[in-house]
Design a protein around this motif. Structure first.
Motif, short mmCIF file in Angstrom:
data_model
loop_
_atom_site.label_atom_id
_atom_site.label_comp_id
_atom_site.label_asym_id
_atom_site.label_seq_id
_atom_site.Cartn_x
_atom_site.Cartn_y
_atom_site.Cartn_z
N ALA A 65 0.74 -1.14 0.05
CA ALA A 65 -0.09 -0.13 0.17
C ALA A 65 0.76 1.19 0.12
O ALA A 65 0.59 2.29 -0.74
CB ALA A 65 -0.92 0.07 1.18
N ASN A 66 1.94 1.15 0.76
CA ASN A 66 2.98 2.31 0.70
C ASN A 66 3.44 2.60 -0.56
O ASN A 66 3.42 3.63 -0.90
CB ASN A 66 3.93 2.02 1.84
CG ASN A 66 4.84 3.26 2.31
OD1 ASN A 66 4.38 4.49 1.85
ND2 ASN A 66 5.68 3.22 2.78
N ARG A 67 3.88 1.84 -1.06
CA ARG A 67 4.45 1.74 -2.49
C ARG A 67 3.41 2.03 -3.41
O ARG A 67 3.63 2.97 -4.38
CB ARG A 67 5.05 0.42 -3.24
CG ARG A 67 5.60 0.49 -4.52
CD ARG A 67 6.23 -0.67 -4.72
NE ARG A 67 6.74 -1.62 -3.84
CZ ARG A 67 6.54 -2.90 -3.47
NH1 ARG A 67 5.49 -3.55 -4.32
NH2 ARG A 67 7.05 -3.81 -2.36
N ARG A 68 2.17 1.85 -3.37
CA ARG A 68 1.11 2.23 -4.31
C ARG A 68 0.81 3.84 -4.04
O ARG A 68 0.67 4.49 -5.09
CB ARG A 68 -0.21 1.29 -3.91
CG ARG A 68 -1.19 1.55 -4.89
CD ARG A 68 -2.59 0.72 -4.73
NE ARG A 68 -2.08 -0.66 -4.60
CZ ARG A 68 -2.43 -1.38 -3.41
NH1 ARG A 68 -3.08 -0.70 -2.51
NH2 ARG A 68 -2.02 -2.61 -3.31
N ILE A 69 0.76 4.24 -2.91
CA ILE A 69 0.51 5.57 -2.83
C ILE A 69 1.72 6.35 -3.17
O ILE A 69 1.40 7.49 -3.79
CB ILE A 69 0.41 5.71 -1.07
CG1 ILE A 69 -0.82 5.07 -0.55
CG2 ILE A 69 0.39 7.34 -0.81
CD1 ILE A 69 -0.99 5.31 0.89
N LEU A 70 2.88 5.97 -3.12
CA LEU A 70 4.04 6.82 -3.61
C LEU A 70 3.81 7.01 -5.30
O LEU A 70 4.17 7.90 -5.66
CB LEU A 70 5.51 6.14 -3.19
CG LEU A 70 5.64 6.25 -1.66
CD1 LEU A 70 7.10 5.52 -1.45
CD2 LEU A 70 5.75 7.82 -1.55
N ILE A 71 3.45 5.65 -5.83
CA ILE A 71 3.34 5.69 -7.33
C ILE A 71 2.26 6.54 -7.72
O ILE A 71 2.57 7.40 -8.60
CB ILE A 71 3.08 4.34 -7.98
CG1 ILE A 71 4.24 3.40 -7.48
CG2 ILE A 71 2.68 4.51 -9.23
CD1 ILE A 71 4.27 1.96 -8.05
N ILE A 72 1.06 6.56 -6.95
CA ILE A 72 0.14 7.37 -7.37
C ILE A 72 0.50 8.88 -6.97
O ILE A 72 0.05 9.95 -7.99
CB ILE A 72 -1.37 7.06 -6.39
CG1 ILE A 72 -1.93 5.87 -6.94
CG2 ILE A 72 -2.38 8.28 -6.55
CD1 ILE A 72 -2.83 5.32 -5.98
N LEU A 73 1.09 9.10 -6.07
CA LEU A 73 1.71 10.63 -5.81
C LEU A 73 2.68 11.05 -6.57
O LEU A 73 2.49 12.20 -7.44
CB LEU A 73 2.35 10.72 -4.56
CG LEU A 73 2.72 12.26 -3.85
CD1 LEU A 73 1.55 12.94 -3.71
CD2 LEU A 73 3.61 11.87 -2.48
N ALA A 74 3.61 10.39 -7.09
CA ALA A 74 4.55 10.76 -8.38
C ALA A 74 3.87 10.84 -9.62
O ALA A 74 4.00 11.89 -10.24
CB ALA A 74 5.35 9.61 -8.58
N VAL A 75 2.66 9.99 -10.02
CA VAL A 75 1.75 10.37 -11.35
C VAL A 75 1.25 11.62 -11.29
O VAL A 75 1.16 12.51 -12.06
CB VAL A 75 1.21 9.20 -11.48
CG1 VAL A 75 -0.01 9.65 -12.61
CG2 VAL A 75 1.94 7.99 -11.72
#
Length: 94
Positions: A65-75
């Motif tokens: 979930a942490n990785r997913r949040i970082l990817i969404i934030l970067a996009v």
């Protein structure tokens, strides 16, 4: 005349339409579907206890979930930079 006697409330025999007859649970209880997984929901805890439990949940997050949040934030940041016509070449040296 009604000056001394109070009127009694009407009583209704109400059963909810979609309540199972097995008697499992309370049909009038409103419960969120994720309440059983949260520590901060339920009971009359103090504000300090709720805050400390929320901090504990934040310290031990799920890595996926942490990785997913970082990817969404970067996009979202890249989309924002594209919308405001930000020049990304200042980060790259020639």
């Amino acid at each position: 005349m009604g000056l001394i006697k109070l009127r009694k409330n009407k009583k209704f025999n109400y059963t909810p339409r979609y309540f199972d007859d097995k008697g499992e649970g309370n049909p009038f209880e409103i419960k969120h579907k994720f309440d059983e997984f949260r520590k901060t929901v339920g009971g009359n805890k103090g504000l300090k206890t709720k805050f400390n439990e929320a901090i504990e949940d934040y310290k031990n997050p799920d890595e996926a979930a942490n990785r997913r949040i970082l990817i969404i934030l970067a996009v979202l940041v890249l989309i924002f930079l594209f919308i405001i016509d930000f020049d990304l070449t200042i980060f790259f040296s020639k």
